[in-house]
Design a protein around this motif. Structure first.
Motif, mmCIF file in Angstrom:
data_model
loop_
_atom_site.group_PDB
_atom_site.id
_atom_site.type_symbol
_atom_site.label_atom_id
_atom_site.label_comp_id
_atom_site.label_asym_id
_atom_site.label_seq_id
_atom_site.Cartn_x
_atom_site.Cartn_y
_atom_site.Cartn_z
ATOM 1 N N LEU A 114 0.742 -1.211 -0.049
ATOM 2 C CA LEU A 114 -0.045 0.091 -0.052
ATOM 3 C C LEU A 114 0.801 1.187 -0.103
ATOM 4 C CD1 LEU A 114 -2.701 -1.077 2.601
ATOM 5 C CD2 LEU A 114 -2.907 -0.808 0.082
ATOM 6 N N VAL A 115 1.946 1.238 0.588
ATOM 7 C CA VAL A 115 3.130 2.144 0.498
ATOM 8 C C VAL A 115 3.495 2.687 -0.725
ATOM 9 C CG1 VAL A 115 5.285 3.294 1.468
ATOM 10 C CG2 VAL A 115 3.486 1.929 3.017
ATOM 11 N N THR A 116 3.852 1.456 -1.590
ATOM 12 C CA THR A 116 4.410 1.514 -3.022
ATOM 13 C C THR A 116 3.334 2.088 -3.698
ATOM 14 O OG1 THR A 116 5.448 -0.625 -2.282
ATOM 15 C CG2 THR A 116 5.444 0.245 -4.651
ATOM 16 N N MET A 117 1.986 1.752 -3.490
ATOM 17 C CA MET A 117 0.779 2.127 -4.485
ATOM 18 C C MET A 117 0.771 3.821 -3.972
ATOM 19 S SD MET A 117 -2.204 -0.384 -3.798
ATOM 20 C CE MET A 117 -2.661 -1.782 -4.956
ATOM 21 N N ALA A 118 1.034 3.989 -3.091
ATOM 22 C CA ALA A 118 1.084 5.805 -2.523
ATOM 23 C C ALA A 118 2.211 6.431 -3.448
ATOM 24 C CB ALA A 118 1.242 5.828 -1.005
ATOM 25 N N TYR A 119 3.233 5.787 -3.409
ATOM 26 C CA TYR A 119 4.382 6.245 -4.070
ATOM 27 C C TYR A 119 4.124 6.438 -5.495
ATOM 28 C CZ TYR A 119 8.845 5.986 -6.574
ATOM 29 O OH TYR A 119 9.873 6.194 -7.405
#
Length: 337
Positions: free
Chosen positions: A123-128
């Motif tokens: 989910l952090v990678t998606m935010a990036y």
């Protein structure tokens, strides 16, 4: 030597590794079997939904982009995480098989926490990905490339493999000479190491490290990312353009809210006040299971690219079946080529 000193000496020199643990979650809850049936339904739909999403992304070449590499990774993690948790929960409580072998308990602990950590950092990678797409739109395709996303996801897999493996491995140094009843719905790390009767200070440290790395740091990073996105959107003159850009983030924001709000809320409540064990267990169960069910639904219904790809795939399958029925095996052979 006093009796107390003798007992302490025996405790320090005797290492006790139990053959089995006993999982004791969901106690004294009326009509709990309906909840187990609900979990069974959730697992079936999770498998169907995530396999369907994985198949669509794999079969439709227009979805072979860095963004959908992340979505593919999340769907795969959801599938594996649910498979690691739900069947064993049902076997334990629905069929009253509360005993679990020591080694199986450590494996159970590792896989549940490993896939939960992967889900959090995906989910952090998606935010990036959304941050680069909105704040640096002209450089998006040069920054967010397939090798970069593959490297980021591989790094998350390797680091979490090492950290969660260390967490489970440190249980092996503990001696269990008192209760063997785990007050949780699976072999959770905290309820297990607190049963030990020797020094657990290292286990407390690793528990706080993992809790911080999985539960608290990722949502903070995501919030900071969306603060930057909000600042970038505020500089766009047209309100229509702002809304259009923000709509690309809605699916991700829904996933973040579903996953992190109950997880963070439960852990904060446990650390700062009293929460009934059954409420904590049910809330944690839903967080670990329902999120994996909703992820493919959200990305199928909220993302126009996926909906369009599903329609195209459906039309192609129908066309192929019609040609197969009308023209025989020759056309089928040509189409497959």
């Amino acid at each position: 030597m006093t009796q107390e000193m003798k007992a302490a000496t025996i405790l320090n020199t005797t290492f006790v590794r139990p053959a089995k643990f006993y999982i004791n979650g969901f106690s004294n809850i009326p009509n709990i079997k309906y909840f187990y049936v609900f979990l069974c339904f959730v697992y079936i739909m999770t498998v169907v939904g995530n396999v369907f999403l994985l198949s669509v992304i794999y079969l439709v070449k227009t979805l072979h982009t860095p963004k959908y590499m992340i979505v593919f990774n999340l769907a795969f993690i959801d599938l594996c995480g649910s498979t690691a948790l739900i069947p064993k929960v049902l076997d334990t409580f629905l069929f009253d098989r509360n005993e679990i072998v020591y080694e199986a308990c450590l494996s159970y602990m590792f896989f549940v926490w490993f896939f939960a950590g992967l889900q959090s950092w995906t989910l952090v990678t998606m935010a990036y990905d959304r941050f680069i797409a909105i704040c640096f739109p002209l450089r998006y395709h040069s920054i967010v490339t397939k090798p970069v996303i593959a490297a980021v996801m591989l790094l998350a897999w390797v680091l979490l493999l090492a950290v969660i493996g260390c967490m489970a491995g440190l249980i092996d140094r503990l001696s269990f000479c008192a209760s063997l009843v785990i007050q949780s719905f699976f072999c959770d790390h905290g309820p297990v190491f607190r049963l030990a009767c020797n020094d657990t200070s290292v286990n407390y440290i690793i528990a706080y490290i993992i809790l911080t790395a999985i539960v608290f740091v990722p949502p903070i990073l995501i919030v900071l990312t969306y603060v930057c996105i909000a600042i970038a959107l505020s500089r766009i003159a047209s309100g229509v353009e702002r809304l259009k850009a923000f709509k690309t983030c809605t699916s991700h924001l829904i996933l973040v809210a579903i996953f992190f709000l109950p997880l963070v809320g439960t852990n904060v409540a446990v650390m700062t006040s009293y929460i009934h064990p059954n409420a904590r267990i049910i809330n944690s169960t839903l967080t670990h299971t329902v999120t994996s069910l909703l992820n493919p639904i959200i990305y199928s219904l909220k993302t126009e690219e996926v909906l369009t790809s599903i329609r195209k795939l459906y039309k192609n399958i129908r066309l192929r079946n019609r040609l197969k029925n009308r023209c025989g095996p020759f056309i089928t052979h040509v189409l497959t080529k």
